[in-house]
Design a protein around this motif. Structure first.
Motif, PDB file in Angstrom:
ATOM      1  N   ARG A  75      40.069  34.895  36.368  1.00  0.00           N
ATOM      2  CA  ARG A  75      40.763  34.408  37.707  1.00  0.00           C
ATOM      3  C   ARG A  75      40.672  32.837  37.849  1.00  0.00           C
ATOM      4  O   ARG A  75      39.992  32.198  37.176  1.00  0.00           O
ATOM      5  CB  ARG A  75      40.415  35.242  38.744  1.00  0.00           C
ATOM      6  N   ILE A  76      41.413  32.415  38.935  1.00  0.00           N
ATOM      7  CA  ILE A  76      41.524  31.034  39.051  1.00  0.00           C
ATOM      8  C   ILE A  76      40.207  30.369  39.301  1.00  0.00           C
ATOM      9  O   ILE A  76      39.976  29.086  39.170  1.00  0.00           O
ATOM     10  CB  ILE A  76      42.618  30.693  39.799  1.00  0.00           C
ATOM     11  N   ASP A  77      39.413  31.089  40.065  1.00  0.00           N
ATOM     12  CA  ASP A  77      38.184  30.484  40.436  1.00  0.00           C
ATOM     13  C   ASP A  77      36.893  30.773  39.642  1.00  0.00           C
ATOM     14  O   ASP A  77      35.715  30.791  40.216  1.00  0.00           O
ATOM     15  CB  ASP A  77      37.748  30.795  41.982  1.00  0.00           C
ATOM     16  N   GLN A  78      37.078  31.449  38.423  1.00  0.00           N
ATOM     17  CA  GLN A  78      35.864  31.831  37.363  1.00  0.00           C
ATOM     18  C   GLN A  78      35.547  30.400  36.827  1.00  0.00           C
ATOM     19  O   GLN A  78      36.161  29.588  36.258  1.00  0.00           O
ATOM     20  CB  GLN A  78      36.604  32.410  36.417  1.00  0.00           C
ATOM     21  N   GLU A  79      34.298  30.130  37.095  1.00  0.00           N
ATOM     22  CA  GLU A  79      33.718  28.730  36.609  1.00  0.00           C
ATOM     23  C   GLU A  79      33.105  28.840  35.408  1.00  0.00           C
ATOM     24  O   GLU A  79      32.766  27.904  34.902  1.00  0.00           O
ATOM     25  CB  GLU A  79      32.682  28.408  37.795  1.00  0.00           C
ATOM     26  N   SER A  80      32.901  29.878  34.723  1.00  0.00           N
ATOM     27  CA  SER A  80      32.147  30.065  33.408  1.00  0.00           C
ATOM     28  C   SER A  80      33.300  29.751  32.492  1.00  0.00           C
ATOM     29  O   SER A  80      34.462  30.213  32.552  1.00  0.00           O
ATOM     30  CB  SER A  80      31.551  31.520  33.215  1.00  0.00           C
TER      31      SER A  80
END
Length: 281
Positions: free
Chosen positions: A214-219
């Motif tokens: 999703r758009i806030d996945q930081e990996s």
């Protein structure tokens, strides 16, 4: 505004009439996106698909059966034409490995999204994880999931880095979901998903993947570990045919002999493997 806002509703558009109706409704209610609903809304887009530039790793793990499991699986599938019974045997074998993999990932410092096919599997794996590692911070996502000692439960979750860093969400080690309750929540703090497969709806698998990509996945890398055992591997590889078989299994008009023949024909490759096992023995 309506044409832009339609992408944020997550509402399925079945035809042109539905599209126009929703546009008029959005224009009338003054649909607004704000900082609180932006991430959830953006991830619900149905008109566009965003390329998040993430590396997706698919690990497919084939789980071996014990001799006893092989015999029970083959008896159910080939002698009785009981696909669901054979799947239960396969799920039991996979769930044990899925629990071990989850605990291994947690010991390495990862948060894990663990997915069962049913509520019963969800509860069983949660209990096993806590039995092996009582200090694991584990939350069950879904309805009426109380009753697992040491586990937390919620109907929905927004588990991302921002909320964890701000102290608004605990830093869960394991989030346990199931494939039938897989929409409307966010597990982007986790970059590892441990799951198996089913024969009901390929869209379920896509929804499960959408919890972490999703758009806030930081990996930069998101990994899916899919565990398959015998009949589940065949279902995974022959999804469309298995979907037709499932309809027949739920039918009250098909004759038992015809059903057994369908199963035998569909899984003929596994039948050859069965002969090889006997010859080797």
């Amino acid at each position: 505004i309506g044409y832009e806002s339609i992408a944020f509703t997550g509402t399925p558009i079945l035809n042109t009439g539905g599209f126009k109706l929703l546009i008029r409704w959005l224009q009338g209610v003054g649909f607004n996106v704000n900082w609180k609903n932006f991430v959830v809304a953006l991830n619900s887009m149905i008109v566009y698909q965003i390329n998040l530039q993430k590396k997706i790793v698919d690990n497919v793990i084939k789980v071996p059966f014990t001799q006893e499991q092989h015999e029970e699986h083959d008896r159910l599938l080939y002698q009785r034409g009981d696909l669901f019974g054979a799947m239960r045997v396969a799920y039991e074998a996979c769930m044990e490995k899925m629990v071990h993999k989850t605990l291994d990932l947690v010991s390495e410092g990862h948060s894990v999204f663990l997915v069962g096919q049913t509520k019963a599997q969800q509860l069983a794996m949660a209990k096993e994880i806590l039995a092996c590692s009582p200090d694991t911070q584990l939350v069950l996502v879904g309805k009426k999931l109380d009753g697992v000692p040491g586990a937390h439960a919620c109907e929905s979750i927004n588990f991302n880095s921002r909320r964890v860093n701000n102290g608004k969400e605990p830093r869960w080690d394991v989030v346990v979901g199931n494939s039938k309750h897989n929409t409307g929540y966010n597990v982007t703090y986790a970059c590892h998903t441990v799951k198996t497969t089913g024969n009901s709806n390929w869209a379920d698998d896509k929804q499960i993947r959408g919890r972490t990509v999703r758009i806030d996945q930081e990996s930069d890398t998101v990994t899916y570990h899919t565990y398959l055992a015998v009949v589940l591997e065949l279902i995974h590889n022959k999804y469309e045919k298995c979907k037709e078989l499932e309809k027949c299994l739920r039918s009250t008009t098909i004759h038992e002999q015809d059903l057994k023949q369908m199963v035998a024909n569909l899984f003929s490759s596994n039948g050859n493997n069965k002969k090889k096992r006997k010859a080797k023995a």
